[in-house]
Scaffold this motif. Structure first.
Motif, PDB file in Angstrom:
ATOM      1  N   LYS A 198       0.844  -1.209   0.000  1.00  0.00           N
ATOM      2  CA  LYS A 198       0.000   0.000   0.000  1.00  0.00           C
ATOM      3  C   LYS A 198       0.875   1.255   0.000  1.00  0.00           C
ATOM      4  N   ALA A 199       1.981   1.198  -0.711  1.00  0.00           N
ATOM      5  CA  ALA A 199       2.912   2.336  -0.746  1.00  0.00           C
ATOM      6  C   ALA A 199       2.181   3.603  -1.194  1.00  0.00           C
ATOM      7  N   GLY A 200       2.478   4.710  -0.509  1.00  0.00           N
ATOM      8  CA  GLY A 200       1.864   5.983  -0.881  1.00  0.00           C
ATOM      9  C   GLY A 200       0.594   6.299  -0.120  1.00  0.00           C
ATOM     10  N   ARG A 201       0.019   5.290   0.525  1.00  0.00           N
ATOM     11  CA  ARG A 201      -1.216   5.525   1.298  1.00  0.00           C
ATOM     12  C   ARG A 201      -0.879   6.071   2.677  1.00  0.00           C
ATOM     13  N   ARG A 202      -1.853   6.755   3.270  1.00  0.00           N
ATOM     14  CA  ARG A 202      -1.672   7.310   4.612  1.00  0.00           C
ATOM     15  C   ARG A 202      -1.831   6.213   5.678  1.00  0.00           C
ATOM     16  N   ILE A 203      -0.841   6.113   6.541  1.00  0.00           N
ATOM     17  CA  ILE A 203      -0.878   5.154   7.652  1.00  0.00           C
ATOM     18  C   ILE A 203      -0.662   5.924   8.950  1.00  0.00           C
ATOM     19  N   ASP A 204      -1.608   5.781   9.890  1.00  0.00           N
ATOM     20  CA  ASP A 204      -1.631   6.593  11.112  1.00  0.00           C
ATOM     21  C   ASP A 204      -1.337   5.775  12.366  1.00  0.00           C
ATOM     22  N   HIS A 205      -0.852   6.470  13.365  1.00  0.00           N
ATOM     23  CA  HIS A 205      -0.802   5.911  14.724  1.00  0.00           C
ATOM     24  C   HIS A 205      -2.154   6.117  15.388  1.00  0.00           C
ATOM     25  N   VAL A 218      -2.355   0.781  14.747  1.00  0.00           N
ATOM     26  CA  VAL A 218      -1.852   1.372  13.501  1.00  0.00           C
ATOM     27  C   VAL A 218      -2.858   1.095  12.376  1.00  0.00           C
ATOM     28  N   THR A 219      -3.123   2.118  11.579  1.00  0.00           N
ATOM     29  CA  THR A 219      -4.278   2.104  10.679  1.00  0.00           C
ATOM     30  C   THR A 219      -3.952   2.670   9.302  1.00  0.00           C
ATOM     31  N   LEU A 220      -4.276   1.898   8.277  1.00  0.00           N
ATOM     32  CA  LEU A 220      -4.267   2.411   6.900  1.00  0.00           C
ATOM     33  C   LEU A 220      -5.567   3.181   6.696  1.00  0.00           C
ATOM     34  N   ARG A 221      -5.463   4.467   6.319  1.00  0.00           N
ATOM     35  CA  ARG A 221      -6.666   5.296   6.164  1.00  0.00           C
ATOM     36  C   ARG A 221      -7.322   5.068   4.800  1.00  0.00           C
ATOM     37  N   PRO A 222      -8.657   5.087   4.783  1.00  0.00           N
ATOM     38  CA  PRO A 222      -9.341   5.069   3.486  1.00  0.00           C
ATOM     39  C   PRO A 222      -9.153   6.436   2.797  1.00  0.00           C
ATOM     40  N   ASP A 223      -9.332   6.493   1.489  1.00  0.00           N
ATOM     41  CA  ASP A 223      -9.315   7.774   0.776  1.00  0.00           C
ATOM     42  C   ASP A 223     -10.387   7.736  -0.314  1.00  0.00           C
ATOM     43  N   GLU A 224     -10.338   8.690  -1.237  1.00  0.00           N
ATOM     44  CA  GLU A 224     -11.425   8.769  -2.229  1.00  0.00           C
ATOM     45  C   GLU A 224     -11.535   7.507  -3.094  1.00  0.00           C
ATOM     46  N   GLN A 225     -10.372   6.907  -3.386  1.00  0.00           N
ATOM     47  CA  GLN A 225     -10.379   5.727  -4.260  1.00  0.00           C
ATOM     48  C   GLN A 225     -10.471   4.403  -3.502  1.00  0.00           C
ATOM     49  N   GLU A 267     -11.324   0.165   2.044  1.00  0.00           N
ATOM     50  CA  GLU A 267     -11.263  -1.195   2.551  1.00  0.00           C
ATOM     51  C   GLU A 267     -11.936  -1.282   3.927  1.00  0.00           C
ATOM     52  N   GLU A 268     -12.349  -2.487   4.298  1.00  0.00           N
ATOM     53  CA  GLU A 268     -12.890  -2.741   5.632  1.00  0.00           C
ATOM     54  C   GLU A 268     -11.845  -2.381   6.699  1.00  0.00           C
ATOM     55  N   ARG A 269     -12.307  -1.982   7.879  1.00  0.00           N
ATOM     56  CA  ARG A 269     -11.378  -1.702   8.984  1.00  0.00           C
ATOM     57  C   ARG A 269     -10.468  -2.901   9.273  1.00  0.00           C
ATOM     58  N   CYS A 270     -11.065  -4.105   9.227  1.00  0.00           N
ATOM     59  CA  CYS A 270     -10.299  -5.328   9.508  1.00  0.00           C
ATOM     60  C   CYS A 270      -9.034  -5.413   8.658  1.00  0.00           C
ATOM     61  N   LEU A 271      -9.166  -5.137   7.369  1.00  0.00           N
ATOM     62  CA  LEU A 271      -8.002  -5.185   6.478  1.00  0.00           C
ATOM     63  C   LEU A 271      -7.053  -4.040   6.809  1.00  0.00           C
ATOM     64  N   ARG A 272      -7.597  -2.851   6.986  1.00  0.00           N
ATOM     65  CA  ARG A 272      -6.748  -1.668   7.132  1.00  0.00           C
ATOM     66  C   ARG A 272      -5.910  -1.696   8.411  1.00  0.00           C
ATOM     67  N   LYS A 273      -6.339  -2.524   9.373  1.00  0.00           N
ATOM     68  CA  LYS A 273      -5.671  -2.540  10.678  1.00  0.00           C
ATOM     69  C   LYS A 273      -4.976  -3.861  10.991  1.00  0.00           C
ATOM     70  N   SER A 274      -4.948  -4.781  10.015  1.00  0.00           N
ATOM     71  CA  SER A 274      -4.437  -6.129  10.278  1.00  0.00           C
ATOM     72  C   SER A 274      -3.098  -6.440   9.628  1.00  0.00           C
ATOM     73  N   GLU A 315       9.652   1.568  10.110  1.00  0.00           N
ATOM     74  CA  GLU A 315      10.451   1.233   8.934  1.00  0.00           C
ATOM     75  C   GLU A 315       9.521   1.058   7.741  1.00  0.00           C
ATOM     76  N   ALA A 316      10.112   1.058   6.560  1.00  0.00           N
ATOM     77  CA  ALA A 316       9.312   0.811   5.355  1.00  0.00           C
ATOM     78  C   ALA A 316       9.773  -0.504   4.735  1.00  0.00           C
ATOM     79  N   GLU A 317       8.824  -1.300   4.268  1.00  0.00           N
ATOM     80  CA  GLU A 317       9.150  -2.565   3.619  1.00  0.00           C
ATOM     81  C   GLU A 317       9.834  -2.257   2.283  1.00  0.00           C
ATOM     82  N   SER A 318      10.916  -2.961   2.003  1.00  0.00           N
ATOM     83  CA  SER A 318      11.635  -2.657   0.748  1.00  0.00           C
ATOM     84  C   SER A 318      11.064  -3.479  -0.407  1.00  0.00           C
TER      85      SER A 318
END
Ligand code: MN
Length: 281
Positions: free
Chosen positions: A124-131, A164-171, A174-181, A278-281
């Motif tokens: 999910k490179a480029g997406r917003r990920i929050d604490h 830790v959470t991947l945020r949804p955006d206009e495009q 995803e379900e919360r379960c996916l975004r946080k798992s 860290e970021a996954e390479s």
């Protein structure tokens, strides 16, 4: 009392700046349990009266010499309250709260311990990920259809948790379960402080810093659904089992984390949980 898992997920009691390997005394070196903390919580009523005796028999280490791990290595489930502070509801512009939404689940494979890196997924490179700063409850006894007023009988203790959470955006929605798992998306620790030692968990100051910047700060009395109500709602759906985790929701101030950041959670009477990013390479 404070209980932790350390090194190879051994069970320890933390006192002052030392950790006592009480799991070795209770279960032996060749124990059959996949998670010593769950086995310990299961039998806690019979152990708690002679913990002082256990300490005398157990080998001990300076806390600074061991690696602390997530204090439940493999909980049966991680339930989490969405939107459980009004300040977070306002900042996200959401209509509902945990009272209406109930809970979502996080994969138990997303857990990491103190000091372990949060890894931003290349997928999910480029997406917003929050604490997300959260107080976590550790369930002590099997609970089904429990009333809020009786919830205290079913709690083992409390720890710090970063949801830790991947945020949804206009495009993407995803379900919360996916975004946080995603793997590493649930830092937890540094230990469990028992409910009797914490006292009123509904009045704890907590804060989250990224590097030196304070991003989130709240008192747990501001929760929409208090701890008792969460146990009531959740236990009317799913049987809660010893070692299960409930993440109680985050206040306002959620914001992106980036490679190289260091995220630090501090909760009054519980402790500090810090993790690099860290970021996954
Ligand atoms: Mn959350």
């Amino acid at each position: 009392m404070k209980f932790a898992l350390f090194n190879d997920f051994q069970l320890g009691l933390v006192q002052d700046s030392r950790i006592y390997d009480i799991g070795l005394v209770l279960f032996g070196a060749e124990h059959p349990h996949p998670c010593l903390m769950k086995a310990f919580i299961d039998q806690y009523d019979s152990y708690k009266t002679n913990v002082e005796e256990l300490i005398k028999e157990a080998p001990s280490f300076a806390l600074s010499e061991v690696r602390l791990r997530q204090p439940v290595s493999k909980p049966g489930k991680i339930l989490a309250a969405p939107v459980n502070y009004y300040s977070h509801q306002r900042e996200m512009n959401l209509h509902n709260t945990a009272r209406g939404l109930g809970f979502f689940l996080k994969a138990n494979t997303s857990l990491i311990g103190p000091g372990d890196p949060i890894v931003l997924p290349a997928y999910k490179a480029g997406r917003r990920i929050d604490h997300e700063l959260e107080l976590a409850i550790v369930i002590g006894k099997k609970a089904k259809n429990v009333k809020a007023a009786d919830a205290g009988d079913y709690l083992f203790g409390y720890t710090c948790l970063n949801d830790v959470t991947l945020r949804p955006d206009e495009q993407n929605e995803e379900e919360r379960c996916l975004r946080k798992s995603f793997d590493t998306f649930t830092p937890m620790g540094p230990w469990i402080v028992t409910a009797d030692e914490v006292g009123d968990a509904q009045n704890l100051e907590m804060a989250l810093h990224v590097n030196d910047e304070r991003r989130q700060k709240i008192n747990t009395k501001e929760m929409v659904c208090g701890i008792g109500e969460l146990v009531e709602i959740f236990s009317h759906v799913a049987t809660l089992e010893p070692g299960d985790i409930i993440a109680t929701g985050t206040p306002d101030g959620v914001a992106p984390i980036r490679r190289g950041d260091r995220v630090r959670i501090e909760i009054e009477r519980i402790g500090v949980l810090a993790n690099p990013v860290e970021a996954e390479s």
